[in-house]
Design an enzyme around this catalytic site. Structure first.
Site, PDB file in Angstrom:
ATOM      1  CB  SER A 179      -9.580  -0.101  10.462  1.00 23.03           C
ATOM      2  OG  SER A 179     -10.114  -1.123   9.651  1.00 23.03           O
ATOM      3  CE  LYS A 181      -4.176  -1.979   0.837  1.00 22.07           C
ATOM      4  NZ  LYS A 181      -5.489  -1.728   0.260  1.00 22.07           N
TER       5      LYS A 181
END
Lengths: 313, 313
Positions: free
Chosen positions: B77, B52
């Site tokens: 989250s 990511k």
């Protein structure tokens, strides 16, 4: 000097085709925590998951043709059992491994998986030695000691040689110490290839025979060791101790909680699976980090064989 | 075509100084089990522990000077929260991350550790969106979507580009699929740089919205996902789905026990800590291993952020 520069160079060439040249990794975050620049030599990525593959391979490759026919034997419930089985398999020779009947099933299975012949005995040192003698007498197999053997020590030293080849300006190299094979090999490698590099060991407080031996100036046998670092339960030997006494700068003792914290740091921050024994070296450095502030340090992550169902986290 | 070869090449150059070129690893034993030659691209070693970082960095680097002053915001989250916080920190800009109040403390701490501003909300999708809108309105921060964003998709594609640079003859690349950012980026990278390489995804049976979407030919939202692979709970988006529909060969669904077994294999045999989502790709390959027998396969190990106190072993 028994272990010369030339012997180490020959050792490295001899075992090269049969072991991995393991990667060296770093963690910016751990460097920040330690205030030290650390290079981790990842022997957890070594074949069968630990540096022991180096020493076992080196000893096996020096057997005579006749000896090869009879095979090799040892008693071990740890990484050397697997290392001997795999190293023997790669040379097409037989390996007999005496293991206590209460050794974890997973370890017996691993040795068998590498083609080793597992002989169980009752779990006492006496039974291990008797059973091993029986096997040796019956089969003619050559006994190889897990650490108190020059060829094994020389093989273990090649991990530090590779580290020094890539980082020739290390202020110190940290290893764990159990029987002393890795520590003695590392000390000889530094002595010959990077004499300014100090060699330092971490040892569990609950199995501090090496520290005691250095204090006393003679081998203090390990009795009733209590530590999570299950690769460090053994005593020094008459071949490892003199090298350690002469060439090792310091042994730093660490508490169990320091070992677990260091292990957790390596797992969480480096995403590396290392066994508790490996974490002992980092725990020792972290304990004395003020002393090594700003220095460039190598750490040998000795292995990664853990039982995932028995983690201390 | 929105995502051209040139855009991907520019992306790779743009993010290069801020992300790791992660290693590619192999395991002889896993190759033997699979009957396939596998190259694992280790994004668990990426900064903050997951791929990511690539997409977040790419999006942030393309903000205008004015936008940079206001900072960036997202709700997550998972790994994108940490990635955005760290990528923003490295560019000296502010990151606001809306997280549900029941998110694990360790994840909130991680985002804060990377300098992110954590804003808690009650744990509903509505509250997350409302809170995010409030933050954006109040601060002027730029909202960055975790996956349904071309710049993010392009960034994620650079992992496969690096894999293809080192192995230009892969028969297929396997990734996990959640929101589809990694899968779409990988598909575009293969399309432009190795058109013969098929791109295939693994998806948990209990969160199989991507598989259903491909069956139906339109986005089927994910409702009530049930899987240990906590990075794969989201639905495809209107930017990821069309790419996946056009360029992905197949989505293979796997059971929870297959995910855990594949994860265990990577942990035990490769000594790598990967999160369950990463293991989904290997689980998919193992499930269909007959189909890929003897082929050369790349697998993107997406990340290594796991809670050690909550392992499935």
């Amino acid at each position: 000097m028994k272990i010369t520069k030339e012997i180490l160079q020959e050792t490295q060439q001899r075992i090269k085709p049969f072991v991995h040249r393991t990667p060296i990794m770093s963690s910016q975050l751990i460097n920040e925590i330690a205030g030290v620049e650390i290079y981790f030599k990842c022997e957890n990525f070594q074949k069968m998951g630990a540096f022991k593959m180096r020493g076992a391979t080196n000893a096996i490759l020096q057997l005579s043709e006749t000896e090869r026919e009879f095979g090799v034997a040892t008693h071990s419930s740890g990484n050397f059992a697997q290392a001997l089985a795999l190293a023997a398999k790669l040379q097409g020779i037989k390996a007999y491994v005496v293991m206590p009947s209460n050794a974890p099933e997973i370890k017996k299975t691993a040795v068998k998986g590498y083609g080793g012949d597992v002989i169980e005995c009752i779990p006492t040192l006496e039974a291990r030695e008797t059973t091993l003698n029986d096997i040796v007498n019956k089969t003619g197999a050559i006994f190889l000691h897990p650490y108190n053997d020059y060829q094994v020590i020389e093989g273990q030293g090649t991990a530090a040689m590779e580290l020094i080849e890539e980082h020739d300006d290390l202020d110190a190299i940290f290893t764990p110490v159990g029987g002393g094979g890795l520590l003695a090999g590392t000390a000889m490698a530094a002595h010959h290839f990077s004499p300014k590099t100090k060699v330092i060991a971490g040892e569990p407080m609950g199995a501090d025979d090496a520290w005691q031996s250095l204090q006393k100036g003679e081998i203090v046998p390990q009795t009733n060791p209590q530590t999570i670092a299950d690769g460090l339960l053994t005593s020094l030997g008459d071949k490892t101790f003199p090298i350690i006494k002469e060439h090792v700068e310091e042994i730093i003792r660490v508490e169990e909680k320091e070992i677990i914290a260091a292990m957790r740091l390596i797992w969480e921050r480096m995403k590396l699976i290392v066994e508790p024994s490996s974490a002992v070296a980092l725990a020792a450095l972290l304990k004395e980090k003020k002393k090594y502030k700003g220095q460039k340090i190598g750490i040998i992550l000795s292995g990664g064989n853990v039982e995932l169902s028995k983690l201390p986290f």
